[in-house]
Write a protein that holds these residues in place. Structure first.
Motif, PDB file in Angstrom:
ATOM      1  N   LEU A 204       0.829  -1.205   0.000  1.00  0.00           N
ATOM      2  CA  LEU A 204       0.000   0.000   0.000  1.00  0.00           C
ATOM      3  C   LEU A 204       0.868   1.261   0.000  1.00  0.00           C
ATOM      4  CD1 LEU A 204      -2.749  -1.069   2.570  1.00  0.00           C
ATOM      5  CD2 LEU A 204      -3.004  -0.856   0.077  1.00  0.00           C
ATOM      6  N   LEU A 205       1.917   1.257   0.805  1.00  0.00           N
ATOM      7  CA  LEU A 205       2.793   2.431   0.865  1.00  0.00           C
ATOM      8  C   LEU A 205       3.519   2.638  -0.465  1.00  0.00           C
ATOM      9  CD1 LEU A 205       4.282   1.987   4.451  1.00  0.00           C
ATOM     10  CD2 LEU A 205       2.624   3.714   3.695  1.00  0.00           C
ATOM     11  N   ALA A 206       3.963   1.557  -1.088  1.00  0.00           N
ATOM     12  CA  ALA A 206       4.628   1.687  -2.389  1.00  0.00           C
ATOM     13  C   ALA A 206       3.675   2.283  -3.413  1.00  0.00           C
ATOM     14  CB  ALA A 206       5.136   0.322  -2.859  1.00  0.00           C
ATOM     15  N   ASP A 207       2.431   1.831  -3.400  1.00  0.00           N
ATOM     16  CA  ASP A 207       1.440   2.369  -4.332  1.00  0.00           C
ATOM     17  C   ASP A 207       1.214   3.859  -4.072  1.00  0.00           C
ATOM     18  OD1 ASP A 207      -0.740   1.774  -6.374  1.00  0.00           O
ATOM     19  OD2 ASP A 207      -1.923   2.638  -4.749  1.00  0.00           O
ATOM     20  N   ASP A 208       1.159   4.249  -2.813  1.00  0.00           N
ATOM     21  CA  ASP A 208       0.960   5.663  -2.481  1.00  0.00           C
ATOM     22  C   ASP A 208       2.172   6.508  -2.881  1.00  0.00           C
ATOM     23  OD1 ASP A 208      -1.594   5.410  -1.494  1.00  0.00           O
ATOM     24  OD2 ASP A 208      -0.970   5.160   0.590  1.00  0.00           O
ATOM     25  N   LEU A 209       3.370   5.976  -2.704  1.00  0.00           N
ATOM     26  CA  LEU A 209       4.578   6.718  -3.102  1.00  0.00           C
ATOM     27  C   LEU A 209       4.630   6.915  -4.615  1.00  0.00           C
ATOM     28  CD1 LEU A 209       7.180   5.060  -0.708  1.00  0.00           C
ATOM     29  CD2 LEU A 209       6.522   7.483  -0.695  1.00  0.00           C
ATOM     30  N   VAL A 210       4.263   5.884  -5.363  1.00  0.00           N
ATOM     31  CA  VAL A 210       4.243   6.015  -6.829  1.00  0.00           C
ATOM     32  C   VAL A 210       3.171   7.019  -7.254  1.00  0.00           C
ATOM     33  CG1 VAL A 210       3.753   4.795  -8.979  1.00  0.00           C
ATOM     34  CG2 VAL A 210       5.217   3.734  -7.260  1.00  0.00           C
ATOM     35  N   ALA A 211       2.014   6.966  -6.611  1.00  0.00           N
ATOM     36  CA  ALA A 211       0.962   7.934  -6.942  1.00  0.00           C
ATOM     37  C   ALA A 211       1.419   9.358  -6.637  1.00  0.00           C
ATOM     38  CB  ALA A 211      -0.313   7.606  -6.166  1.00  0.00           C
ATOM     39  N   LEU A 212       2.124   9.543  -5.530  1.00  0.00           N
ATOM     40  CA  LEU A 212       2.645  10.868  -5.192  1.00  0.00           C
ATOM     41  C   LEU A 212       3.650  11.336  -6.235  1.00  0.00           C
ATOM     42  CD1 LEU A 212       2.793  13.217  -3.196  1.00  0.00           C
ATOM     43  CD2 LEU A 212       4.498  11.903  -1.892  1.00  0.00           C
ATOM     44  N   LEU A 213       4.502  10.435  -6.666  1.00  0.00           N
ATOM     45  CA  LEU A 213       5.467  10.763  -7.720  1.00  0.00           C
ATOM     46  C   LEU A 213       4.748  11.230  -8.980  1.00  0.00           C
ATOM     47  CD1 LEU A 213       8.526  10.596  -8.612  1.00  0.00           C
ATOM     48  CD2 LEU A 213       7.984   8.301  -9.436  1.00  0.00           C
ATOM     49  N   ASP A 214       3.690  10.529  -9.350  1.00  0.00           N
ATOM     50  CA  ASP A 214       2.968  10.864 -10.580  1.00  0.00           C
ATOM     51  C   ASP A 214       2.184  12.166 -10.448  1.00  0.00           C
ATOM     52  OD1 ASP A 214       3.936   8.621 -11.833  1.00  0.00           O
ATOM     53  OD2 ASP A 214       2.141   7.411 -11.494  1.00  0.00           O
ATOM     54  N   THR A 215       1.606  12.416  -9.283  1.00  0.00           N
ATOM     55  CA  THR A 215       0.803  13.641  -9.126  1.00  0.00           C
ATOM     56  C   THR A 215       1.663  14.886  -9.009  1.00  0.00           C
ATOM     57  OG1 THR A 215       0.699  13.342  -6.723  1.00  0.00           O
ATOM     58  CG2 THR A 215      -1.113  12.417  -8.029  1.00  0.00           C
ATOM     59  N   GLN A 216       2.957  14.703  -8.741  1.00  0.00           N
ATOM     60  CA  GLN A 216       3.854  15.841  -8.572  1.00  0.00           C
ATOM     61  C   GLN A 216       4.786  16.053  -9.773  1.00  0.00           C
ATOM     62  OE1 GLN A 216       3.894  18.017  -5.807  1.00  0.00           O
ATOM     63  NE2 GLN A 216       1.956  16.964  -5.423  1.00  0.00           N
ATOM     64  N   ILE A 217       4.452  15.435 -10.915  1.00  0.00           N
ATOM     65  CA  ILE A 217       5.337  15.533 -12.090  1.00  0.00           C
ATOM     66  C   ILE A 217       5.704  16.976 -12.443  1.00  0.00           C
ATOM     67  CG2 ILE A 217       5.488  15.160 -14.591  1.00  0.00           C
ATOM     68  CD1 ILE A 217       3.943  12.590 -14.226  1.00  0.00           C
ATOM     69  N   PRO A 218       4.749  17.896 -12.593  1.00  0.00           N
ATOM     70  CA  PRO A 218       5.135  19.262 -13.026  1.00  0.00           C
ATOM     71  C   PRO A 218       6.156  19.905 -12.096  1.00  0.00           C
ATOM     72  CG  PRO A 218       2.758  18.949 -13.163  1.00  0.00           C
ATOM     73  CD  PRO A 218       3.294  17.773 -12.417  1.00  0.00           C
ATOM     74  N   HIS A 219       6.016  19.659 -10.808  1.00  0.00           N
ATOM     75  CA  HIS A 219       6.949  20.227  -9.836  1.00  0.00           C
ATOM     76  C   HIS A 219       8.293  19.501  -9.880  1.00  0.00           C
ATOM     77  CE1 HIS A 219       8.735  21.458  -6.068  1.00  0.00           C
ATOM     78  NE2 HIS A 219       8.649  20.227  -5.592  1.00  0.00           N
TER      79      HIS A 219
END
Length: 405
Positions: A204-219
């Protein structure tokens, strides 16, 4: 089998290979039917050198650990480390001991340094990648390296409130690495920690970390280089892939090994697609990982069948993926003698060439309704060419005799 196939035969040259294809593919995959034969890898090296210099390919990726491959890429792009260190730490499956692989890495580094000792510009630089997961026949790696590297990339660059956990939490849940790599877990699901409560939390944590990476692409792509972000993506898909693989290592169903083989090739396919997104790449691996049809293997509990990485990538890229398998005549030091004349290898063995490239579609047309008999290898380490390669391969690289390295 009296069939005239001389018009299907070409020299082993980049121009001949490209002449078989409608256009330059994004991924040009060269397969091998056995591992550990430097004679085949020497031929690969020369063909890849020509394809880099004449056709503009800028990445070479092989069937080796994707995380270890970063060590090789750092060396060939910037000279980080020494060649000895890279060969020791940059490959899995024992491939770093190969003299031909060592020569490939040496040449790639030399290519990136121009005559005036300046580094080539980034756009012209030759890159290396491993595209296998951190997996061996006997075990899978701990997800520690991938998970902690992903967390370390994100933690100084995003708001702390957005991080799903701390590094200390990851360390506690991961525990000792030898819990994950126990050699008995491949044969005994009860020895795997993949379905433990801690492993479930880590998924679950790995999935959340990957999602965070993807949602922060522009930054993130303004805060760091694109290469750094690409590496973070690699860490993310490796972490989720490893945790998924460990979960199914703990499975007790009859489909366990089918799932594990399929998940390994899925990790390979995801890495190949990421490489293709960066630019045209040359791929080298076993035929079974690159073919467009399903792969099969006889294992201790019976036969398993799964879609190969090549099949998955081909379904996504279409004409952007091309596959040239290699077939052999003899490997006498392994007990593989001349092939029966009614097999595909036997037909090619009758040619005068020591090695050649065959136009697979034209060969299939020349054979008509006559199909070669399947070859049976007396040695488990050599996989004969499947008849389906005539229908699903773009060409065939044939080597008549492989002498002991």
């Amino acid at each position: 089998m009296a069939t005239d196939i001389k018009d299907t035969v070409h020299a082993v040259e980049a121009a001949a290979v490209m002449g078989l294809l409608p256009a330059r593919p994004r991924l040009l995959a060269l397969g091998e039917p056995t591992h550990g034969e430097d004679a085949l890898l020497d031929l690969r090296n020369e063909l890849f050198r020509q394809l880099v210099e004449q056709e503009g390919y800028r990445t070479i990726t092989i069937e080796s650990d994707c995380l270890r491959g970063l060590v090789v890429d750092d060396y060939v792009t910037s000279g980080t480390g020494t060649l000895d260190e890279v060969m020791e730490h940059g490959f899995s499956h024992g491939f770093g001991a190969s003299a031909a692989n060592r020569e490939l890495v040496r040449w790639m580094r030399a290519y990136n340094v121009r005559a005036d000792n300046d580094e080539r510009p980034a756009s012209e630089r030759l890159r290396f990648a491993g595209f296998d997961g951190p997996l061996e026949i006997t075990h899978a790696a701990s997800p520690r390296q991938a998970l902690t590297a992903l967390h370390d990339y994100l933690s100084p660059r995003v708001d702390a409130d957005l991080l799903p956990c701390t590094g200390e939490t990851l360390d506690r849940l991961l525990g000792a690495d030898d819990r994950w790599t126990h050699p008995e877990a491949m044969m005994d699901p009860a020895r795997s920690v993949g379905q433990s409560a801690e492993a479930g939390q880590l998924r679950l944590l790995a999935d959340d970390l990957v999602a965070l990476l993807d949602t922060q692409i522009p930054h993130l792509i303004t805060e760091t280089s694109r290469d750094d972000w690409d590496r973070a993506r690699l860490y993310g898909r490796t972490a989720t892939g490893l945790l998924r693989y460990h979960y199914w290592m703990a499975d007790t169903s009859a489909a366990r090994m089918t799932r594990l083989c399929a998940l390994r090739d899925l990790m390979m396919a995801d890495n190949l697609l990421a490489t293709a997104a960066r630019g045209p790449a040359l791929v080298h691996a076993h035929n079974s990982h690159l073919q467009r049809e399903k792969s099969t293997m006889q294992m201790w509990q019976g036969p398993v069948e799964w879609w190969s990485a090549g099949a998955l990538v081909s379904a996504r890229l279409g004409d952007g993926y091309s596959f040239v398998p290699t077939a052999l005549g003899t490997i006498r030091h392994q007990g593989v003698d001349a092939p029966p004349p009614d097999t595909l290898e036997g037909l090619l063995y009758a040619l005068p060439d020591d090695h050649c490239v065959i136009d697979a579609p034209r060969l299939a047309t020349a054979l008509g309704d006559t199909r070669p008999a399947p070859r049976v290898s007396p040695w488990f380490g050599y996989a004969p060419l499947a008849p389906a390669h005539l229908a699903h391969g773009d060409g065939i690289l044939f080597v008549k005799d492989v002498s002991q390295s």
